[in-house]
Design a protein around this motif. Structure first.
Motif, mmCIF file in Angstrom:
data_model
loop_
_atom_site.group_PDB
_atom_site.id
_atom_site.type_symbol
_atom_site.label_atom_id
_atom_site.label_comp_id
_atom_site.label_asym_id
_atom_site.label_seq_id
_atom_site.Cartn_x
_atom_site.Cartn_y
_atom_site.Cartn_z
ATOM 1 N N UNK A 76 0.930 -1.177 0.096
ATOM 2 C CA UNK A 76 -0.464 -0.352 0.258
ATOM 3 C C UNK A 76 0.757 1.276 -0.137
ATOM 4 N N UNK A 77 0.755 2.072 -0.166
ATOM 5 C CA UNK A 77 1.145 3.498 -0.086
ATOM 6 C C UNK A 77 2.022 3.736 1.164
ATOM 7 N N UNK A 78 1.413 2.839 2.018
ATOM 8 C CA UNK A 78 2.735 3.232 3.599
ATOM 9 C C UNK A 78 3.557 2.374 2.834
ATOM 10 N N UNK A 79 3.577 1.310 2.257
ATOM 11 C CA UNK A 79 5.005 0.767 2.027
ATOM 12 C C UNK A 79 5.590 1.529 0.924
ATOM 13 N N UNK A 80 5.395 2.622 0.137
ATOM 14 C CA UNK A 80 6.204 3.483 -0.796
ATOM 15 C C UNK A 80 6.736 3.850 -0.610
ATOM 16 N N UNK B 210 1.167 -2.675 10.056
ATOM 17 C CA UNK B 210 1.557 -3.161 9.409
ATOM 18 C C UNK B 210 1.081 -1.688 7.849
ATOM 19 N N UNK B 211 1.285 -2.830 6.633
ATOM 20 C CA UNK B 211 1.602 -1.954 5.705
ATOM 21 C C UNK B 211 0.360 -3.478 4.672
ATOM 22 N N UNK C 83 -0.645 5.008 9.637
ATOM 23 C CA UNK C 83 -0.356 6.295 9.671
ATOM 24 C C UNK C 83 0.421 6.539 8.128
ATOM 25 N N UNK C 84 -0.116 7.037 7.383
ATOM 26 C CA UNK C 84 0.102 6.927 6.381
ATOM 27 C C UNK C 84 1.195 9.054 6.170
ATOM 28 N N UNK D 270 1.513 0.936 -5.135
ATOM 29 C CA UNK D 270 0.783 0.399 -4.625
ATOM 30 C C UNK D 270 0.133 -0.875 -5.153
ATOM 31 N N UNK D 271 0.046 -2.245 -4.632
ATOM 32 C CA UNK D 271 -0.158 -3.576 -5.266
ATOM 33 C C UNK D 271 -1.474 -3.960 -4.703
ATOM 34 N N UNK D 272 -2.668 -4.775 -5.532
ATOM 35 C CA UNK D 272 -3.547 -5.707 -4.861
ATOM 36 C C UNK D 272 -3.491 -6.596 -5.981
#
Length: 325
Positions: free
Chosen positions: A142-146, A165-166, A224-225, A265-267
């Protein structure tokens, strides 16, 4: 490297501070300064400047039990209206205008009945002539992991928070405390809100507020992003890739894409496509090079839609700026 955005010319230190906030949006300026090896006063001044000008926004996003991607086809000339209407839909995470088959692509979180969402709420959206729904099965990223790629591995390790967690679908949501909704509302407005301001608004002690925030993040109730427009950091070309893949190749492709810096982002989704990928790069040539990589041999088909305008990201509505979209 220097990029101009608003009144701020982004220096390397600006980009490193943005990257630090991506790792931990609530990290104190003193901790960021220590990790980056820069004077605290300078880091605080640059960081406040970035936040005040809206170059980066830190906000909490509430975890919901389920999420679905809604791909909309619209009547001619109504795509902006539809995108804006979806932005106002409760639970919408992002809302994009795109090229290709889909005029508008959104992600919507929901805790109740998907039937109501798909038979009542989405069909009532102005401008939609047809839509398809793709439930999210798993998040690879997700954007949190970008990351913008401005930190060394050691700097990122020094800033990585203990909890959080992401994967927004990793755990079952737990029961919340009496004041948790108010605390979440504070953090949705300002993810860097200090404990004193949260305590005043929720009428609890700062110690209690601190404990609840730690629990909300650690248990996955919120994430938190640090939200930053890709174009503001030199990545103006954004695309949504709809990837069709044989079942035995989904995990392999997902693992490869997760590590690519182009992927924000990847789902994994249910439907005709198995993966939905949000890619940001500097030029169309770079996007072509990414799409020409030999790893795509594992996919049956990849449909590429360019994002021409974002109306909402990370649960936050965006001011439309025609000159910098």
């Amino acid at each position: 490297m220097a990029l101009k955005t608003g009144r701020t010319e982004l220096s390397d230190l600006h980009l490193r501070i943005i990257a630090a906030l991506q790792v931990d949006g609530r990290a104190p300026w003193s901790r960021i300064a220590d990790a980056l090896g820069e004077p605290e006063r300078t880091v605080a001044r640059y960081g406040v400047e970035l936040l005040e000008e809206g170059v980066v926004t830190v906000a909490a996003i509430r975890s919901l039990a389920n999420r679905v991607i809604v791909s909309c086809e619209c009547t001619p000339g109504s795509a902006r209206l539809t995108a804006q209407a979806m932005t106002q839909q409760e639970g919408t995470i992002y809302s994009y205008l795109t090229t290709g088959t889909s005029d508008v692509v959104t992600e919507v979180g929901y805790s109740g009945d998907l039937v109501d969402l798909l038979t009542l709420q989405v069909p009532a959206t102005p401008g939609i002539t047809r839509f398809s729904a793709f439930p999210v099965l798993r998040y690879f990223k997700t954007v949190r992991g970008w990351r913008v790629g401005a930190l060394s591995p050691a700097e990122e390790r020094a800033l990585t928070p203990r909890a959080g967690s992401d994967d927004l679908g990793a755990s079952t949501l737990a029961a919340q405390g009496q004041h948790d909704d108010e605390i979440i509302a504070c953090l949705e407005e300002d993810g860097r809100a200090n404990m004193e301001s949260i305590a005043r608004r929720t009428q609890v002690s700062a110690t209690s507020a601190s404990r609840r925030v730690e629990w909300l993040v650690g248990s996955g109730q919120i994430s938190i992003r640090a939200l930053v427009e890709p174009a503001a950091i030199g990545l103006p070309v954004e695309a949504m890739l709809w990837v069709e893949s044989p079942p035995d190749r989904v995990e392999v492709l997902g693992a490869w894409l997760r590590e690519r810096t182009e992927v924000r982002y990847l789902a994994a989704i249910a439907g005709d496509a198995q993966l939905l990928v949000d890619v940001t790069v500097s030029t169309h040539a770079q996007l072509y090079a990414f799409l020409a990589h030999e790893m795509w041999k594992g996919a049956s088909r990849v449909r590429t839609d360019l994002v021409v305008e974002a109306r909402k990201r990370g649960g936050r509505a965006l001011a439309v700026n025609r000159d910098s979209r």
